[in-house]
Design a protein around this motif. Structure first.
Motif, PDB file in Angstrom:
ATOM      1  N   PRO A  86      29.768  -3.533  47.271  1.00 13.42           N
ATOM      2  CA  PRO A  86      30.950  -3.943  48.034  1.00 13.42           C
ATOM      3  C   PRO A  86      32.187  -3.994  47.158  1.00 13.42           C
ATOM      4  O   PRO A  86      32.089  -4.190  45.948  1.00 13.42           O
ATOM      5  CB  PRO A  86      30.577  -5.351  48.517  1.00 13.42           C
ATOM      6  CG  PRO A  86      29.657  -5.853  47.465  1.00 13.42           C
ATOM      7  CD  PRO A  86      28.872  -4.650  47.013  1.00 13.42           C
ATOM      8  N   PRO A 137      29.272  -2.630  57.735  1.00 10.65           N
ATOM      9  CA  PRO A 137      30.311  -2.577  58.766  1.00 10.65           C
ATOM     10  C   PRO A 137      29.685  -2.615  60.158  1.00 10.65           C
ATOM     11  O   PRO A 137      28.571  -2.123  60.366  1.00 10.65           O
ATOM     12  CB  PRO A 137      30.999  -1.232  58.533  1.00 10.65           C
ATOM     13  CG  PRO A 137      30.531  -0.756  57.204  1.00 10.65           C
ATOM     14  CD  PRO A 137      29.207  -1.399  56.956  1.00 10.65           C
ATOM     15  N   VAL A 195      28.417  -4.097  51.916  1.00  4.00           N
ATOM     16  CA  VAL A 195      29.100  -4.439  53.158  1.00  4.00           C
ATOM     17  C   VAL A 195      28.398  -3.666  54.258  1.00  4.00           C
ATOM     18  O   VAL A 195      28.162  -2.459  54.133  1.00  4.00           O
ATOM     19  CB  VAL A 195      30.603  -4.064  53.119  1.00  4.00           C
ATOM     20  CG1 VAL A 195      31.234  -4.239  54.491  1.00  4.00           C
ATOM     21  CG2 VAL A 195      31.338  -4.892  52.078  1.00  4.00           C
ATOM     22  N   SER A 233      37.145  -0.119  53.368  1.00 10.49           N
ATOM     23  CA  SER A 233      36.253  -1.230  53.682  1.00 10.49           C
ATOM     24  C   SER A 233      36.962  -2.242  54.573  1.00 10.49           C
ATOM     25  O   SER A 233      38.138  -2.537  54.354  1.00 10.49           O
ATOM     26  CB  SER A 233      35.788  -1.912  52.397  1.00 10.49           C
ATOM     27  OG  SER A 233      34.951  -3.003  52.691  1.00 10.49           O
TER      28      SER A 233
END
Length: 162
Positions: free
Chosen positions: A99, A48, A46, A120
């Motif tokens: 992830p 961000p 992931v 997350s």
């Protein structure tokens, strides 16, 4: 409600995708992050939005935030140039964790606990390909923190404002 019911189609990028295009994708769609997939389309990491911003800010400003006050707007406007010629993989932390992944039958509470534990902004929902999972995984969709919160709040009912 199960993860398969909460999952929605979501923008993904690969580690080789252009970083500036990925930043534009996040900005235009107001995404909290992007799901990075490998060459098979399986979730890898992931990215961000906060990490992408960190890439834009010079390291000397991150280390000493008081320096941000002395950088004029003309130079601040050039921050996005830091992404020129870079790949998404260059923007991931060196030791990017895999992830968070939920199974299609996971409950909303299981997804919420996973999201909270790993801090997350999103969770990938995958299912095994093939009858015994020998074909890897298939991405069913993504659950974002804001979508999950909306669903959980909807189930709780609106607050009484009277």
């Amino acid at each position: 409600m199960r993860a398969r019911d909460l999952a929605v189609e979501y923008e993904t990028v690969s580690v080789d995708s252009d970083a500036l295009e990925a930043a534009w994708l996040m900005a235009e769609h107001k995404l909290p992050g992007l799901l990075v997939v490998d060459e098979r389309g399986e979730p890898k990491a992931v990215l961000p939005a906060s990490q992408m911003i960190k890439v834009l800010v010079p390291s000397y400003v991150v280390e000493d935030p008081t320096l941000a006050a002395v950088v004029d707007e003309k130079h601040a406007d050039r921050l996005c140039r830091a992404l020129a010629g870079r790949r998404v993989g260059d923007c991931l932390p060196h030791e990017a964790a895999p992830p968070p992944i939920a199974g299609p039958d996971d409950t909303a509470l299981e997804v919420a606990a996973l999201m909270a534990r790993l801090r997350s902004p999103l969770v990938a929902v995958t299912a095994a390909k093939g009858s015994h999972g020998e074909g890897g995984t298939q991405l069913l969709g993504v659950i974002t923190a804001s979508h999950l919160l909306h669903e959980l709040l909807g189930a709780a009912g609106a607050p009484d404002t009277a």
